[in-house]
Design an enzyme around this catalytic site. Sequence first.
Site, PDB file in Angstrom:
ATOM      1  N   TYR A 141      -2.560   4.324 -20.538  1.00 40.78           N
ATOM      2  CA  TYR A 141      -3.897   3.756 -20.298  1.00 40.78           C
ATOM      3  C   TYR A 141      -3.847   2.255 -20.061  1.00 40.78           C
ATOM      4  O   TYR A 141      -4.719   1.694 -19.420  1.00 40.78           O
ATOM      5  CB  TYR A 141      -4.841   4.040 -21.483  1.00 40.78           C
ATOM      6  CG  TYR A 141      -5.217   5.498 -21.657  1.00 40.78           C
ATOM      7  CD1 TYR A 141      -4.853   6.451 -20.726  1.00 40.78           C
ATOM      8  CD2 TYR A 141      -5.943   5.909 -22.770  1.00 40.78           C
ATOM      9  CE1 TYR A 141      -5.179   7.787 -20.894  1.00 40.78           C
ATOM     10  CE2 TYR A 141      -6.291   7.246 -22.942  1.00 40.78           C
ATOM     11  CZ  TYR A 141      -5.899   8.178 -22.009  1.00 40.78           C
ATOM     12  OH  TYR A 141      -6.234   9.490 -22.189  1.00 40.78           O
ATOM     13  N   LYS A 186       6.529  14.183 -25.877  1.00 34.89           N
ATOM     14  CA  LYS A 186       6.978  15.061 -24.788  1.00 34.89           C
ATOM     15  C   LYS A 186       8.391  14.618 -24.454  1.00 34.89           C
ATOM     16  O   LYS A 186       8.713  14.201 -23.338  1.00 34.89           O
ATOM     17  CB  LYS A 186       5.996  14.916 -23.598  1.00 34.89           C
ATOM     18  CG  LYS A 186       6.214  15.887 -22.473  1.00 34.89           C
ATOM     19  CD  LYS A 186       5.811  17.304 -22.799  1.00 34.89           C
ATOM     20  CE  LYS A 186       6.110  18.216 -21.629  1.00 34.89           C
ATOM     21  NZ  LYS A 186       6.002  19.657 -21.966  1.00 34.89           N
ATOM     22  N   ASP A 219       2.609  20.118 -25.853  1.00 34.08           N
ATOM     23  CA  ASP A 219       2.062  21.410 -25.419  1.00 34.08           C
ATOM     24  C   ASP A 219       2.058  22.403 -26.587  1.00 34.08           C
ATOM     25  O   ASP A 219       1.080  23.153 -26.789  1.00 34.08           O
ATOM     26  CB  ASP A 219       2.813  21.968 -24.203  1.00 34.08           C
ATOM     27  CG  ASP A 219       4.319  21.670 -24.232  1.00 34.08           C
ATOM     28  OD1 ASP A 219       4.758  20.874 -25.087  1.00 34.08           O
ATOM     29  OD2 ASP A 219       5.057  22.239 -23.415  1.00 34.08           O
ATOM     30  N   ASP A 243      -5.712  11.075 -27.425  1.00 39.46           N
ATOM     31  CA  ASP A 243      -7.058  11.159 -26.858  1.00 39.46           C
ATOM     32  C   ASP A 243      -7.439  12.632 -26.675  1.00 39.46           C
ATOM     33  O   ASP A 243      -8.527  13.079 -27.048  1.00 39.46           O
ATOM     34  CB  ASP A 243      -7.034  10.431 -25.496  1.00 39.46           C
ATOM     35  CG  ASP A 243      -8.418  10.242 -24.913  1.00 39.46           C
ATOM     36  OD1 ASP A 243      -9.413  10.484 -25.629  1.00 39.46           O
ATOM     37  OD2 ASP A 243      -8.513   9.854 -23.732  1.00 39.46           O
ATOM     38  N   ASP A 247      -9.922  15.285 -29.458  1.00 37.81           N
ATOM     39  CA  ASP A 247     -11.097  16.050 -29.020  1.00 37.81           C
ATOM     40  C   ASP A 247     -10.914  17.535 -29.313  1.00 37.81           C
ATOM     41  O   ASP A 247     -11.836  18.219 -29.741  1.00 37.81           O
ATOM     42  CB  ASP A 247     -11.352  15.854 -27.516  1.00 37.81           C
ATOM     43  CG  ASP A 247     -12.319  14.708 -27.270  1.00 37.81           C
ATOM     44  OD1 ASP A 247     -12.430  13.840 -28.157  1.00 37.81           O
ATOM     45  OD2 ASP A 247     -12.963  14.683 -26.200  1.00 37.81           O
TER      46      ASP A 247
END
Length: 356
Positions: A141, A186, A219, A243, A247
């Site tokens: 970001y 990852k 994942d 992020d 959620d």
Amino acid sequence: MKARIAVLGGDGIGPEVTAEAVRVLQAVASKYGHDFEFSEALIGGAAIDASGSALPPRTIDACRESAATLLGAVGGPKWSDPGARVRPEQGLLELRRTLGLFANVRPVRTMESMLDASPLKPEVITGADILVVRELTGGIYFGRKSRTAHEAEDVCTYTTDEVERVTRVAGRLAMGRRRRIVSVDKANVLETSRLWRAVVERVLRDEFPQVEFEHMLVDAAAMHLIRRPASFDVLLTENMFGDILTDEASMIAGSLGLLPSASLGAGTNGLYEPIHGSAPDIAGRGIANPYGTILSAAMMLKLSLGLETEAAAVETAVEDAVSAGVRTADIALAGKATVSSREAGAAVVERLLSSR
Ligand code: NAD
């Protein structure tokens, strides 16, 4: 204890929900003999209207001079023109930067009386009590961005310092809980994740030997989070994965209005806010759910002021109010009357003051 607390109501329902949290903090002060001084200031759209800036200098001073900051929410249709020079969210980003806050902390707990509100089955979410620690200032970001007619890039960068400091926050928080960290990355694909993994491992081994940890690919984490949420304690991750996972995790609790959050740095100063936005659709009607903001104030008591007993008393008062059916419209029980923000706040104060 004597403490100054900055209160930034912000926009939409923000001032309505922070008002109830302040009432609860005042009740905490009177019950436990503390002296809290509240310093109100503008942020977001309200600040743009008043001064042209989403974070006026007076607001920065109020937050710097306080032990912690309580925030409602910023933003709304009035200031949402994408071409606008100043936007409300800039105030929030700037405030986090100014206060040196780099770790976003979101607890997700299932309240017994709210089990049916989650889209997940009660037997899957029973007992879930997760603390997501998300790195907030690095990663894709904030990396270099570029775009031509045929190509675009967003560069993901992490430094060892950035990973070390957020790992320390997770380590400290894990020590006050069940002492288990799952670090999400990852590392099978990304170089930044391989650095992340090595640094997390070193910091936890050297500085938090009592904390058990494992690495998990993002994942797999996304899957396990909804398959067996009760198996997680602290979940530590970088900015973008965090992020998305926060959620996803919020769905375990089932209601946006009940979830608190904190943004922390290296010291005790912090910014505490509910995870929901300014809810322009219901603003000004006095019906917003204040519990997420009240629980954010409880996090502030514990993490910035070191008042664990008081924090636990506020949490218990909220849970008791919710299970007694004192509910705003967003978490209403079918066929039951709903309460206003003010009545919900009053119910927490009443339970807090009458508890032993
Ligand atoms: P939102 O969270 O404001 O609202 C989503 C839905 O949930 C709405 O229907 C709203 O009425 C409901 N809701 C949210 N909080 C509630 C509460 N406490 N009680 C009862 N109902 C509640 O998200 P949105 O609609 O996507 O965004 C609205 C504005 O808020 C936008 O301008 C957005 O940029 C801003 N926003 C700010 C923050 C922040 O300040 N940290 C976070 C998210 C969104």
